[in-house]
Scaffold this motif. Sequence first.
Motif, short mmCIF file in Angstrom:
data_model
loop_
_atom_site.label_atom_id
_atom_site.label_comp_id
_atom_site.label_asym_id
_atom_site.label_seq_id
_atom_site.Cartn_x
_atom_site.Cartn_y
_atom_site.Cartn_z
N ILE A 207 0.86 -1.18 0.00
CA ILE A 207 0.00 0.00 0.00
C ILE A 207 0.89 1.23 0.00
CG2 ILE A 207 -1.60 1.37 1.42
CD1 ILE A 207 -2.95 -1.09 0.29
N ARG A 208 0.46 2.23 -0.76
CA ARG A 208 1.12 3.53 -0.68
C ARG A 208 0.07 4.61 -0.59
NH1 ARG A 208 5.02 6.39 -5.05
NH2 ARG A 208 5.07 8.45 -4.11
N LEU A 209 0.14 5.37 0.48
CA LEU A 209 -0.67 6.56 0.65
C LEU A 209 0.22 7.76 0.40
CD1 LEU A 209 -2.47 5.60 3.97
CD2 LEU A 209 -3.33 5.31 1.64
N PHE A 210 -0.35 8.83 -0.14
CA PHE A 210 0.49 10.00 -0.37
C PHE A 210 -0.33 11.27 -0.36
CE2 PHE A 210 -0.96 8.77 -4.56
CZ PHE A 210 -1.19 9.97 -5.22
N ARG A 211 0.38 12.34 -0.07
CA ARG A 211 -0.12 13.70 -0.26
C ARG A 211 0.91 14.39 -1.14
NH1 ARG A 211 -2.02 15.63 5.83
NH2 ARG A 211 -3.57 13.99 6.12
N ARG A 212 0.44 15.02 -2.21
CA ARG A 212 1.33 15.68 -3.16
C ARG A 212 1.08 17.19 -3.10
NH1 ARG A 212 0.28 12.76 -7.90
NH2 ARG A 212 -1.58 14.03 -8.17
N PHE A 213 2.16 17.96 -3.14
CA PHE A 213 2.07 19.42 -3.01
C PHE A 213 2.86 20.10 -4.13
CE2 PHE A 213 1.75 17.53 1.18
CZ PHE A 213 0.59 18.10 1.68
N ASN B 17 7.98 26.11 1.29
CA ASN B 17 8.31 26.77 2.56
C ASN B 17 7.40 26.32 3.70
OD1 ASN B 17 10.58 28.22 1.72
ND2 ASN B 17 9.31 29.86 0.90
N ASP B 18 6.34 25.59 3.38
CA ASP B 18 5.44 25.03 4.40
C ASP B 18 5.68 23.54 4.62
OD1 ASP B 18 4.03 27.44 4.87
OD2 ASP B 18 2.79 27.09 3.09
N LEU C 2 3.26 20.98 6.80
CA LEU C 2 2.51 19.99 6.03
C LEU C 2 2.91 18.56 6.40
CD1 LEU C 2 2.62 21.83 2.59
CD2 LEU C 2 0.60 21.53 4.07
N THR C 3 4.19 18.35 6.61
CA THR C 3 4.67 17.01 6.97
C THR C 3 4.23 16.63 8.38
OG1 THR C 3 6.57 17.26 5.50
CG2 THR C 3 6.71 15.53 7.17
N LEU C 4 4.35 17.54 9.31
CA LEU C 4 3.93 17.24 10.69
C LEU C 4 2.42 17.04 10.79
CD1 LEU C 4 6.34 19.56 12.72
CD2 LEU C 4 6.51 17.08 12.36
N GLU C 5 1.66 17.81 10.02
CA GLU C 5 0.21 17.59 9.99
C GLU C 5 -0.09 16.18 9.48
OE1 GLU C 5 -1.54 20.64 7.54
OE2 GLU C 5 -1.29 22.18 9.09
N CYS C 6 0.60 15.78 8.44
CA CYS C 6 0.40 14.46 7.87
C CYS C 6 0.79 13.37 8.87
CB CYS C 6 1.22 14.34 6.58
SG CYS C 6 0.89 12.85 5.65
N PHE C 7 1.94 13.52 9.51
CA PHE C 7 2.40 12.56 10.51
C PHE C 7 1.36 12.41 11.61
CE2 PHE C 7 4.96 11.22 14.18
CZ PHE C 7 5.65 10.15 13.64
N ASN C 8 0.87 13.53 12.11
CA ASN C 8 -0.16 13.49 13.16
C ASN C 8 -1.45 12.88 12.66
OD1 ASN C 8 0.64 14.63 15.80
ND2 ASN C 8 1.28 16.36 14.53
N ASP C 9 -1.89 13.27 11.47
CA ASP C 9 -3.14 12.74 10.93
C ASP C 9 -3.07 11.22 10.78
OD1 ASP C 9 -4.12 15.31 10.75
OD2 ASP C 9 -3.91 15.44 8.56
N TRP C 10 -1.96 10.71 10.34
CA TRP C 10 -1.84 9.29 10.05
C TRP C 10 -1.54 8.42 11.27
CZ3 TRP C 10 1.52 9.44 4.96
CH2 TRP C 10 0.73 9.93 3.90
N PHE C 11 -0.80 8.99 12.26
CA PHE C 11 -0.29 8.12 13.33
C PHE C 11 -0.71 8.48 14.75
CE2 PHE C 11 3.02 8.05 9.94
CZ PHE C 11 2.68 6.81 9.42
N ALA C 12 -1.24 9.66 14.98
CA ALA C 12 -1.63 10.03 16.35
C ALA C 12 -2.84 9.19 16.76
CB ALA C 12 -1.95 11.51 16.43
#
Length: 191
Positions: free
Chosen positions: A163-169, A175-176, A180-190
Amino acid sequence: MLSEEHINFLQSKDYFLLKQEVDNQLNSILYALQQNILNCWQSCEEWNLPVGISKTPGKIIKGYNHNNFPYQVFDFPSIFEKKNIFTFRVVVWYGNFFSINLILTKKFKDLYKNNPERFLDSQTQLLKSENIWETDTSSLQSIPMHIDYMNEISAYFEKSESIRLFRRFNMNQINDIHRLTLECFNDWFAN
């Protein structure tokens, strides 16, 4: 025969100096980002991450020719076993985009297959491709991780070995990248 434009390019040091400067700045940003992920991870005791995953950030990999463009990438946190892979991967592909990815195979995919709902959000995509390592996801089929597609998502999680999940920007958001990465980390693993 080289055109005048090509010769002018070869004569100018500006492009090469600018590229080196960008490479170095981006590399520093990515190492700081790994440290920010680690700090976020250590700020809370419970995360939905595999047991035994290393909290030691890895090396930033630089490449100079992926489909004609340079890139920088890191996998952190990650576990690379023979056939079992878990990696939170950040890729910056010059001239194209940057992406935040979760790549899971075999037993790590099985950790999440009964609960794909945890990844539902408006930005995440599920790659529908056997080639989970392809950087250029723009031409590959994907499914939005949205409740409307839950049957298809669940079926894909069930049948696929990887499986591969992704967010592309877009690059204009670089500069964000920390936020964006920390939001993703929290959304996926918190939890």
